[in-house]
Write an enzyme that holds these catalytic residues in place. Structure first.
Site, short mmCIF file in Angstrom:
data_model
loop_
_atom_site.label_atom_id
_atom_site.label_comp_id
_atom_site.label_asym_id
_atom_site.label_seq_id
_atom_site.Cartn_x
_atom_site.Cartn_y
_atom_site.Cartn_z
N ASP A 25 0.99 -1.28 0.03
CA ASP A 25 -0.20 0.21 -0.08
C ASP A 25 0.90 1.49 0.15
O ASP A 25 0.60 2.07 0.96
CB ASP A 25 -0.90 -0.13 1.25
CG ASP A 25 -1.43 -1.40 1.24
OD1 ASP A 25 -2.16 -1.96 0.38
OD2 ASP A 25 -1.95 -1.65 2.64
N GLU A 217 -11.33 -0.85 -2.96
CA GLU A 217 -10.51 -0.08 -1.83
C GLU A 217 -9.53 0.58 -2.64
O GLU A 217 -9.03 0.47 -3.92
CB GLU A 217 -10.10 -1.03 -0.83
CG GLU A 217 -9.19 -2.20 -1.29
CD GLU A 217 -8.48 -3.17 -0.32
OE1 GLU A 217 -9.20 -2.94 0.96
OE2 GLU A 217 -7.40 -3.81 -0.50
#
Length: 462
Positions: A25, A217
């Site tokens: 991420d 997401e």
């Protein structure tokens, strides 16, 4: 508050050998001196998490990364009390614009997430610093959510400033989808909250049906050249079927639609958006599995243009527990849709002056290895394709590597961008392309492995 560079002797692992590995991420920024800083989730592919507090790396070229430490001294107390998190996830780091009056030690903001897998009891917190290297000071929780309350999951923040100077926090993961809340530019907290945590949901930007676990997401909002915005988000399971899709809208808060006009909030139309990056493998190279949770590094160029680089994690198909950061060039079609290079960014050898990119079909014939993301949720092997002069007859050149291909038999055109790249398998300069079928929204990418008259290498031989 803490600086980075914790004492290595206190850790059970050798972080000095990590480099790009274990970065999940990721988000990257460049400081005023030209050094790149990478912030990522507290993750470790070889065993238990050695430490928490947001991993930090630095680089001079976006290719070689040096582990620098952690931004914070573990999980801040308020975040730990709210979510019970053992580590921090998905940091988003931004520089506060110069026209916003903030103290010097608050010019940089980091929005971090605190949660646990499968839970909607989560929080997004804020930390500030005078420089990406720190020291970072936790400022408290900005957005919160509870598992038992219907709505978005308060993780995966992306801070964005619209054309009118309004600040927004785009956030959400699975469950209720992607939402946005307006921020106070001066404090970085939700506007009208008085610096206190605020529950969502805010404005709905995108969602998916519960039949696929509402699996969207890692949203990132990017200004579109020529006006408007695009929303990049990751679909499906981060362990194997993860992939990146794009939709576009007039404002950072939407409404967002894909190339075919389908709304990003229409669960009946799922999956909405063009898959611009998914699992793939070129001949002779490693399988790149589940790429996603991307951010975009926007850099000014000397001629006044901007360069957009996609920063994302990817897994090793041979050992999916292993993940690392990759950077790839974003190119824009003639009609303003973003596509992603099939080759990782190679630093100084990359050519930024798109005026030198192929301006005519000459030189495009030859053998190409091509990947079509017909389904984003599978790992696709590249296939060799011979392109001859007759195949190029339908190409209309727009300059700077942009083309429209009109199929000989008719049908919707294909928007194509051809550009110089560095072949990561053969370790040499090569042309690459990214193409968007305007009739289906499907994306293909590829690299030229042999021009016309040159035998194609076998199996990726160098």
């Amino acid at each position: 508050m803490t600086t980075t560079e914790p004492a290595a002797s206190r850790l059970p692992v050798d972080t000095g050998a990590w480099g790009a590995r274990h970065a999940h991420d990721p988000t990257a920024v460049r400081d005023d001196e030209g050094t790149y800083w990478l912030f990522s989730t507290d993750a470790y592919g070889d065993g238990p998490l050695p430490r928490a507090g947001v991993q930090v790396r630095r680089s001079a070229d976006l290719v070689t990364w040096e582990f620098h430490g952690w931004a914070l001294d573990g999980v801040p107390a308020d975040a730990a009390a709210w979510a019970g998190a053992e580590g921090l996830w998905a940091p988003d780091v931004v520089r506060v614009p110069d026209d916003v009056d903030v103290p010097a030690d608050e010019r940089w903001r980091m929005y971090y997430s605190a949660s646990s897998f499968g839970s909607r009891t989560s929080a997004i917190g804020l930390a500030t610093a005078p420089h990406p290297a720190g020291p970072w000071q936790d400022r408290g929780l900005v957005v919160t959510s509870r598992h038992e309350a219907d709505g978005p999951n308060a993780i995966d923040a992306n801070a964005v400033v619209d054309d009118a100077g309004r600040h927004w926090l785009v956030y959400g993961s699975f469950f209720g989808g992607i939402h946005a809340l307006e921020l106070d530019p001066g404090t970085g907290f939700v506007i009208g909250s008085g610096g206190r945590p605020r529950p969502g949901p805010g404005l709905l930007l995108a969602r998916r049906p519960h039949e696929v676990e509402a699996a969207v997401e890692g949203a990132f909002v990017l200004r579109r050249p020529g006006g408007g915005w695009v929303l990049l988000s990751s679909f499906d399971s981060l362990f194997d079927t993860y992939h990146l899709r794009v939709v576009a809208g007039p404002q950072p808060v939407g409404p967002y639609r894909d190339l075919l006009g389908r709304s990003a909030t229409d669960v009946a139309a799922d999956p909405v958006g063009s898959a611009v990056l998914a699992g793939h493998r070129f001949a002779g190279g490693p399988g790149r599995l589940a790429p996603g949770h991307a951010s975009v590094l926007t850099e000014p160029l000397r001629d006044g243009r901007e360069r957009h680089l996609l920063v994302h994690h990817v897994r090793d198909a041979a050992d999916p527990h292993q993940h690392e950061v990759q950077v790839r060039r974003i190119v824009w079609t003639a009609d303003g849709w973003p596509l992603v290079s099939p080759q990782p960014w190679a630093g100084a050898v990359e050519q930024d002056d798109d005026a030198t990119w192929p301006a005519s079909p000459a030189g495009l014939a030859g053998t190409w290895e091509v990947v079509t993301f017909a389904r984003g949720d599978v790992l696709t092997d590249a296939v060799p394709r011979a392109v001859v002069a007759a195949d190029l007859a339908g190409l209309v050149a727009h300059g700077a590597g942009r083309f429209t291909w009109n199929r000989p038999g008719g049908g919707a055109p294909v928007e194509v961008v051809v550009f110089p790249s560095w072949d990561a398998v053969r370790h040499r300069a090569a042309l690459s392309f990214a193409a968007l079928d305007t009739g289906t929204g499907m994306v293909s990418v590829g690299t030229q492995v042999a021009p016309t008259g040159v035998p194609a290498p076998v199996g990726g031989a160098r």
